[in-house]
Design a protein around this motif. Structure first.
Motif, PDB file in Angstrom:
ATOM      1  N   ASP A  88       0.749  -1.140   0.534  1.00 24.71           N
ATOM      2  CA  ASP A  88       0.074   0.030   0.040  1.00 24.71           C
ATOM      3  C   ASP A  88       1.235   0.848   0.301  1.00 24.71           C
ATOM      4  O   ASP A  88       1.851   1.001   0.300  1.00 24.71           O
ATOM      5  CB  ASP A  88      -0.644  -0.001   0.643  1.00 24.71           C
ATOM      6  CG  ASP A  88      -0.385  -0.134   2.176  1.00 24.71           C
ATOM      7  OD1 ASP A  88       0.826   0.218   2.809  1.00 24.71           O
ATOM      8  OD2 ASP A  88      -0.926   0.061   3.246  1.00 24.71           O
ATOM      9  N   SER A  89       0.376   2.303   0.413  1.00 20.12           N
ATOM     10  CA  SER A  89       1.400   4.259  -0.713  1.00 20.12           C
ATOM     11  C   SER A  89       1.845   3.626   0.982  1.00 20.12           C
ATOM     12  O   SER A  89       3.050   4.213   0.622  1.00 20.12           O
ATOM     13  CB  SER A  89      -0.008   4.644  -0.494  1.00 20.12           C
ATOM     14  OG  SER A  89      -0.475   4.650   0.549  1.00 20.12           O
ATOM     15  N   GLN A 113       5.753   4.737   0.958  1.00 20.22           N
ATOM     16  CA  GLN A 113       7.092   5.302   1.309  1.00 20.22           C
ATOM     17  C   GLN A 113       7.623   5.839   1.723  1.00 20.22           C
ATOM     18  O   GLN A 113       8.837   5.527   1.987  1.00 20.22           O
ATOM     19  CB  GLN A 113       5.630   6.547   2.059  1.00 20.22           C
ATOM     20  CG  GLN A 113       6.484   7.739   2.395  1.00 20.22           C
ATOM     21  CD  GLN A 113       7.161   8.372   0.964  1.00 20.22           C
ATOM     22  OE1 GLN A 113       6.242   9.006   0.357  1.00 20.22           O
ATOM     23  NE2 GLN A 113       8.450   9.573   1.490  1.00 20.22           N
ATOM     24  N   TYR A 117       4.575   8.955  -5.070  1.00 22.81           N
ATOM     25  CA  TYR A 117       4.795   7.723  -5.283  1.00 22.81           C
ATOM     26  C   TYR A 117       5.427   7.000  -7.009  1.00 22.81           C
ATOM     27  O   TYR A 117       4.498   6.928  -7.613  1.00 22.81           O
ATOM     28  CB  TYR A 117       3.654   6.963  -5.474  1.00 22.81           C
ATOM     29  CG  TYR A 117       2.189   7.154  -4.175  1.00 22.81           C
ATOM     30  CD1 TYR A 117       1.665   8.071  -3.868  1.00 22.81           C
ATOM     31  CD2 TYR A 117       2.056   6.130  -3.497  1.00 22.81           C
ATOM     32  CE1 TYR A 117       1.387   8.193  -2.498  1.00 22.81           C
ATOM     33  CE2 TYR A 117       1.208   6.267  -2.709  1.00 22.81           C
ATOM     34  CZ  TYR A 117       0.754   7.213  -2.098  1.00 22.81           C
ATOM     35  OH  TYR A 117       0.314   7.552  -1.229  1.00 22.81           O
ATOM     36  N   ARG A 152       0.062   4.782  -8.419  1.00 23.51           N
ATOM     37  CA  ARG A 152       1.120   5.865  -6.981  1.00 23.51           C
ATOM     38  C   ARG A 152       2.385   5.771  -7.936  1.00 23.51           C
ATOM     39  O   ARG A 152       2.816   5.155  -8.244  1.00 23.51           O
ATOM     40  CB  ARG A 152       0.858   5.786  -6.182  1.00 23.51           C
ATOM     41  CG  ARG A 152      -0.772   5.519  -5.236  1.00 23.51           C
ATOM     42  CD  ARG A 152      -0.495   5.173  -4.169  1.00 23.51           C
ATOM     43  NE  ARG A 152      -1.566   5.452  -3.282  1.00 23.51           N
ATOM     44  CZ  ARG A 152      -2.511   4.074  -3.406  1.00 23.51           C
ATOM     45  NH1 ARG A 152      -2.120   2.736  -3.748  1.00 23.51           N
ATOM     46  NH2 ARG A 152      -3.874   4.609  -2.681  1.00 23.51           N
ATOM     47  N   ARG A 156       6.109   7.335  -6.326  1.00 22.55           N
ATOM     48  CA  ARG A 156       6.626   8.553  -5.482  1.00 22.55           C
ATOM     49  C   ARG A 156       7.976   8.204  -5.405  1.00 22.55           C
ATOM     50  O   ARG A 156       8.682   8.135  -7.134  1.00 22.55           O
ATOM     51  CB  ARG A 156       7.439   7.564  -4.165  1.00 22.55           C
ATOM     52  CG  ARG A 156       6.124   6.612  -3.193  1.00 22.55           C
ATOM     53  CD  ARG A 156       5.853   7.960  -2.397  1.00 22.55           C
ATOM     54  NE  ARG A 156       4.869   7.275  -1.451  1.00 22.55           N
ATOM     55  CZ  ARG A 156       3.918   8.286  -1.180  1.00 22.55           C
ATOM     56  NH1 ARG A 156       3.433   9.889  -0.940  1.00 22.55           N
ATOM     57  NH2 ARG A 156       2.730   7.701  -0.260  1.00 22.55           N
TER      58      ARG A 156
END
Length: 158
Positions: free
Chosen positions: A8-9, A13, A31, A154, A156
């Motif tokens: 997941d995001s 990160q 992302y 996403r 990053r």
């Protein structure tokens, strides 16, 4: 660039933050994962420890949408200054801020910012859905496959 699949995001990160500790490149933020070669290699090396399902190195010509592309901004600004952009007849959502913009001068600024800014793909798609989008098509050049996981993509920067 590399695609990190299966996290997941927040985990992406954390992965980028961990990779940034191993390299001297100062490029924080966003992302797919984009950055210098050492940063991308660090993400690839650490991804399994973050339980990423797989890492896919993307064949691209540069670290797009990161500060590494800063030298291209002024050239794009010059090119944009030489053309006329008219007010759009239909809303066009910017992938910089997931908002629609109608002022031609603002559109030119946003286009130049795209070079070094992270793509807000998930937020853009959510904005489109909130505005009533029911069906969409993503067109890509050549034999590139269509991305069907719109809300899971996403970007990053490392």
């Amino acid at each position: 660039m590399v695609n990190v699949i299966g996290l997941d995001s927040d985990k992406v990160q954390q992965l980028c933050d961990a990779a940034n500790q191993d390299v001297d490149e100062d490029n924080k933020g966003n992302y797919a994962v984009s950055g210098g070669v050492m940063g991308v290699e660090a993400v690839e090396a650490k991804a399994k420890s973050f339980k990423a399902r797989m890492i896919v190195r993307l064949v691209v010509a540069g670290a797009f949408h990161t500060s590494f592309m800063e030298p291209a901004v002024s050239r794009l600004e010059s090119a944009l200054a030489a053309i006329e952009i008219r007010q759009p007849r239909i809303p066009v959502i910017s992938n910089i801020d997931a908002q629609s913009h109608a002022d031609p001068a603002t559109i030119k600024k946003i286009l130049a910012r795209q070079v070094t800014s992270p793509v807000q793909w998930e937020t853009t798609v959510k904005t489109l859905l909130a505005k009533g989008l029911k069906k969409s098509y993503e067109l890509k050049p050549g034999k590139v496959q269509i991305n069907h996981c719109l809300l899971n993509y996403r970007t990053r920067a490392i």
